[in-house]
Design a protein around this motif. Sequence first.
Motif, PDB file in Angstrom:
ATOM      1  N   THR A   7       0.851  -1.190   0.000  1.00  0.00           N
ATOM      2  CA  THR A   7       0.000   0.000   0.000  1.00  0.00           C
ATOM      3  C   THR A   7       0.885   1.239   0.000  1.00  0.00           C
ATOM      4  OG1 THR A   7      -0.066   0.254   2.404  1.00  0.00           O
ATOM      5  CG2 THR A   7      -1.746  -1.158   1.437  1.00  0.00           C
ATOM      6  N   ARG A   8       0.239   2.371  -0.172  1.00  0.00           N
ATOM      7  CA  ARG A   8       0.941   3.632   0.071  1.00  0.00           C
ATOM      8  C   ARG A   8       1.069   3.815   1.583  1.00  0.00           C
ATOM      9  NH1 ARG A   8      -2.510   7.622  -3.733  1.00  0.00           N
ATOM     10  NH2 ARG A   8      -3.520   7.870  -1.728  1.00  0.00           N
ATOM     11  N   PRO A   9       2.013   4.635   2.010  1.00  0.00           N
ATOM     12  CA  PRO A   9       2.184   4.863   3.456  1.00  0.00           C
ATOM     13  C   PRO A   9       0.959   5.459   4.143  1.00  0.00           C
ATOM     14  CG  PRO A   9       4.131   5.604   2.268  1.00  0.00           C
ATOM     15  CD  PRO A   9       3.088   5.262   1.230  1.00  0.00           C
ATOM     16  N   ASP A  10       0.072   6.144   3.389  1.00  0.00           N
ATOM     17  CA  ASP A  10      -1.103   6.766   3.998  1.00  0.00           C
ATOM     18  C   ASP A  10      -2.320   5.831   4.086  1.00  0.00           C
ATOM     19  OD1 ASP A  10      -1.578   6.732   1.258  1.00  0.00           O
ATOM     20  OD2 ASP A  10      -2.393   8.762   1.175  1.00  0.00           O
ATOM     21  N   HIS A  11      -2.203   4.595   3.662  1.00  0.00           N
ATOM     22  CA  HIS A  11      -3.299   3.620   3.710  1.00  0.00           C
ATOM     23  C   HIS A  11      -3.423   3.076   5.130  1.00  0.00           C
ATOM     24  CE1 HIS A  11      -5.679   0.044   2.786  1.00  0.00           C
ATOM     25  NE2 HIS A  11      -5.905   0.561   1.582  1.00  0.00           N
ATOM     26  N   GLU A  12      -4.644   2.805   5.570  1.00  0.00           N
ATOM     27  CA  GLU A  12      -4.845   2.328   6.946  1.00  0.00           C
ATOM     28  C   GLU A  12      -4.154   0.996   7.219  1.00  0.00           C
ATOM     29  OE1 GLU A  12      -8.749   0.320   8.077  1.00  0.00           O
ATOM     30  OE2 GLU A  12      -9.372   1.621   6.422  1.00  0.00           O
ATOM     31  N   LEU A  13      -3.988   0.133   6.221  1.00  0.00           N
ATOM     32  CA  LEU A  13      -3.313  -1.141   6.435  1.00  0.00           C
ATOM     33  C   LEU A  13      -1.804  -0.981   6.630  1.00  0.00           C
ATOM     34  CD1 LEU A  13      -5.108  -3.379   3.767  1.00  0.00           C
ATOM     35  CD2 LEU A  13      -5.488  -3.356   6.247  1.00  0.00           C
ATOM     36  N   ALA A  14      -1.266   0.142   6.213  1.00  0.00           N
ATOM     37  CA  ALA A  14       0.183   0.366   6.292  1.00  0.00           C
ATOM     38  C   ALA A  14       0.687   0.413   7.725  1.00  0.00           C
ATOM     39  CB  ALA A  14       0.548   1.661   5.561  1.00  0.00           C
ATOM     40  N   GLN A  15      -0.191   0.682   8.665  1.00  0.00           N
ATOM     41  CA  GLN A  15       0.219   0.813  10.060  1.00  0.00           C
ATOM     42  C   GLN A  15       0.147  -0.506  10.834  1.00  0.00           C
ATOM     43  OE1 GLN A  15       1.560   3.714  10.554  1.00  0.00           O
ATOM     44  NE2 GLN A  15       0.838   4.240   8.504  1.00  0.00           N
ATOM     45  N   ARG A  16      -0.345  -1.552  10.211  1.00  0.00           N
ATOM     46  CA  ARG A  16      -0.505  -2.832  10.910  1.00  0.00           C
ATOM     47  C   ARG A  16       0.791  -3.636  10.882  1.00  0.00           C
ATOM     48  NH1 ARG A  16      -6.536  -5.052   9.895  1.00  0.00           N
ATOM     49  NH2 ARG A  16      -7.580  -3.039  10.082  1.00  0.00           N
ATOM     50  N   PRO A  17       1.017  -4.450  11.894  1.00  0.00           N
ATOM     51  CA  PRO A  17       2.217  -5.289  11.889  1.00  0.00           C
ATOM     52  C   PRO A  17       2.101  -6.473  10.927  1.00  0.00           C
ATOM     53  CG  PRO A  17       0.961  -5.646  13.899  1.00  0.00           C
ATOM     54  CD  PRO A  17       0.293  -4.520  13.155  1.00  0.00           C
ATOM     55  N   GLU A  54     -12.733  -9.374  -4.219  1.00  0.00           N
ATOM     56  CA  GLU A  54     -13.165  -8.854  -5.511  1.00  0.00           C
ATOM     57  C   GLU A  54     -12.335  -7.625  -5.853  1.00  0.00           C
ATOM     58  OE1 GLU A  54     -17.396  -9.066  -6.521  1.00  0.00           O
ATOM     59  OE2 GLU A  54     -17.694  -9.551  -4.404  1.00  0.00           O
ATOM     60  N   PRO A  55     -11.329  -7.805  -6.709  1.00  0.00           N
ATOM     61  CA  PRO A  55     -10.448  -6.677  -7.032  1.00  0.00           C
ATOM     62  C   PRO A  55     -11.133  -5.626  -7.894  1.00  0.00           C
ATOM     63  CG  PRO A  55      -9.867  -8.593  -8.344  1.00  0.00           C
ATOM     64  CD  PRO A  55     -10.933  -9.029  -7.386  1.00  0.00           C
ATOM     65  N   VAL A  56     -10.707  -4.383  -7.722  1.00  0.00           N
ATOM     66  CA  VAL A  56     -11.191  -3.305  -8.589  1.00  0.00           C
ATOM     67  C   VAL A  56     -10.389  -3.261  -9.879  1.00  0.00           C
ATOM     68  CG1 VAL A  56     -12.056  -1.898  -6.682  1.00  0.00           C
ATOM     69  CG2 VAL A  56      -9.710  -1.563  -7.473  1.00  0.00           C
ATOM     70  N   MET A  57      -9.237  -3.939  -9.878  1.00  0.00           N
ATOM     71  CA  MET A  57      -8.379  -3.992 -11.059  1.00  0.00           C
ATOM     72  C   MET A  57      -7.544  -5.262 -11.015  1.00  0.00           C
ATOM     73  SD  MET A  57      -5.096  -3.386 -12.297  1.00  0.00           S
ATOM     74  CE  MET A  57      -4.029  -2.087 -12.774  1.00  0.00           C
ATOM     75  N   THR A  58      -7.344  -5.884 -12.177  1.00  0.00           N
ATOM     76  CA  THR A  58      -6.448  -7.029 -12.283  1.00  0.00           C
ATOM     77  C   THR A  58      -5.488  -6.798 -13.445  1.00  0.00           C
ATOM     78  OG1 THR A  58      -7.901  -8.286 -13.754  1.00  0.00           O
ATOM     79  CG2 THR A  58      -8.137  -8.680 -11.389  1.00  0.00           C
ATOM     80  N   HIS A  66       1.790  -2.382  -9.258  1.00  0.00           N
ATOM     81  CA  HIS A  66       2.505  -1.505  -8.318  1.00  0.00           C
ATOM     82  C   HIS A  66       2.185  -0.036  -8.588  1.00  0.00           C
ATOM     83  CE1 HIS A  66       5.693  -4.939  -8.070  1.00  0.00           C
ATOM     84  NE2 HIS A  66       4.564  -5.250  -7.471  1.00  0.00           N
ATOM     85  N   ARG A  67       2.202   0.364  -9.840  1.00  0.00           N
ATOM     86  CA  ARG A  67       1.886   1.760 -10.189  1.00  0.00           C
ATOM     87  C   ARG A  67       0.436   2.092  -9.831  1.00  0.00           C
ATOM     88  NH1 ARG A  67       5.528   4.936  -9.764  1.00  0.00           N
ATOM     89  NH2 ARG A  67       3.991   6.409 -10.480  1.00  0.00           N
ATOM     90  N   PHE A  68      -0.475   1.154 -10.070  1.00  0.00           N
ATOM     91  CA  PHE A  68      -1.877   1.387  -9.739  1.00  0.00           C
ATOM     92  C   PHE A  68      -2.058   1.590  -8.239  1.00  0.00           C
ATOM     93  CE2 PHE A  68      -6.305   0.170  -8.933  1.00  0.00           C
ATOM     94  CZ  PHE A  68      -6.953   0.965  -9.858  1.00  0.00           C
ATOM     95  N   VAL A  69      -1.376   0.780  -7.435  1.00  0.00           N
ATOM     96  CA  VAL A  69      -1.432   0.928  -5.979  1.00  0.00           C
ATOM     97  C   VAL A  69      -0.964   2.328  -5.583  1.00  0.00           C
ATOM     98  CG1 VAL A  69      -0.306   0.179  -3.829  1.00  0.00           C
ATOM     99  CG2 VAL A  69      -1.257  -1.508  -5.401  1.00  0.00           C
ATOM    100  N   LEU A  70       0.132   2.777  -6.164  1.00  0.00           N
ATOM    101  CA  LEU A  70       0.672   4.092  -5.812  1.00  0.00           C
ATOM    102  C   LEU A  70      -0.240   5.232  -6.258  1.00  0.00           C
ATOM    103  CD1 LEU A  70       4.442   3.511  -6.618  1.00  0.00           C
ATOM    104  CD2 LEU A  70       3.357   3.634  -4.362  1.00  0.00           C
ATOM    105  N   SER A  76      -2.560  -4.229  -2.624  1.00  0.00           N
ATOM    106  CA  SER A  76      -2.319  -5.384  -3.469  1.00  0.00           C
ATOM    107  C   SER A  76      -1.485  -6.384  -2.687  1.00  0.00           C
ATOM    108  CB  SER A  76      -1.604  -4.984  -4.764  1.00  0.00           C
ATOM    109  OG  SER A  76      -1.533  -6.091  -5.659  1.00  0.00           O
ATOM    110  N   ILE A  77      -1.170  -7.491  -3.323  1.00  0.00           N
ATOM    111  CA  ILE A  77      -0.321  -8.516  -2.726  1.00  0.00           C
ATOM    112  C   ILE A  77       0.842  -8.750  -3.679  1.00  0.00           C
ATOM    113  CG2 ILE A  77      -0.176 -10.915  -1.948  1.00  0.00           C
ATOM    114  CD1 ILE A  77      -3.213 -10.764  -1.385  1.00  0.00           C
ATOM    115  N   ALA A  78       2.044  -8.782  -3.129  1.00  0.00           N
ATOM    116  CA  ALA A  78       3.232  -8.962  -3.954  1.00  0.00           C
ATOM    117  C   ALA A  78       4.319  -9.644  -3.140  1.00  0.00           C
ATOM    118  CB  ALA A  78       3.732  -7.608  -4.459  1.00  0.00           C
ATOM    119  N   SER A  79       5.327 -10.135  -3.825  1.00  0.00           N
ATOM    120  CA  SER A  79       6.485 -10.675  -3.109  1.00  0.00           C
ATOM    121  C   SER A  79       7.332  -9.519  -2.613  1.00  0.00           C
ATOM    122  CB  SER A  79       7.308 -11.580  -4.020  1.00  0.00           C
ATOM    123  OG  SER A  79       7.987 -10.811  -4.988  1.00  0.00           O
ATOM    124  N   SER A  80       7.997  -9.744  -1.510  1.00  0.00           N
ATOM    125  CA  SER A  80       8.825  -8.682  -0.940  1.00  0.00           C
ATOM    126  C   SER A  80       9.938  -8.274  -1.896  1.00  0.00           C
ATOM    127  CB  SER A  80       9.400  -9.125   0.400  1.00  0.00           C
ATOM    128  OG  SER A  80      10.143 -10.315   0.250  1.00  0.00           O
TER     129      SER A  80
END
Length: 136
Positions: A7-17, A54-58, A66-70, A76-80
């Motif tokens: 996610t971007r740093p401002d997304h609510e999931l970004a703060q979770r461990p 249900e994705p909004v984009m595939t 990655h660009r769409f997420v930004l 999204s889900i990706a490998s590290s």
Amino acid sequence: SPLQVITRPDHELAQRPKVTLTQLAGHALALPSSETSLRQIIDIACSRHGILLEPVMTSNSASTLHRFVLESGTASIASSLSVRGYVDAGTMVAVPLQDRYIGDRGVELQTLRGRRLPRVVQSFLGFLKQRIEAVF
């Protein structure tokens, strides 16, 4: 290669461990297309949990996802390994995806047995091996 929720740093999931697939179900997602191995792993795990993402984009292009997420603020889900540059630059956050049905994916360097590789290829393989070991 461990899977991460990106996610971007401002997304609510970004703060979770860590994030689970169930927690992703309520968020706008950009996911790999169904013919990719990553999406197949995700879909199998979701099926075992009885949830539907249900994705909004595939897309079958990781760089497009990655660009769409930004640009969109989705997750999204990706490998590290695939998002390391974004994370190092501070433009993206990668949170571990925790799920009992998704194991780590491996990265392999393969050559034909008995094949004598040119020196430049041997050097390149040595470089790749060092970089991969540094990440994992």
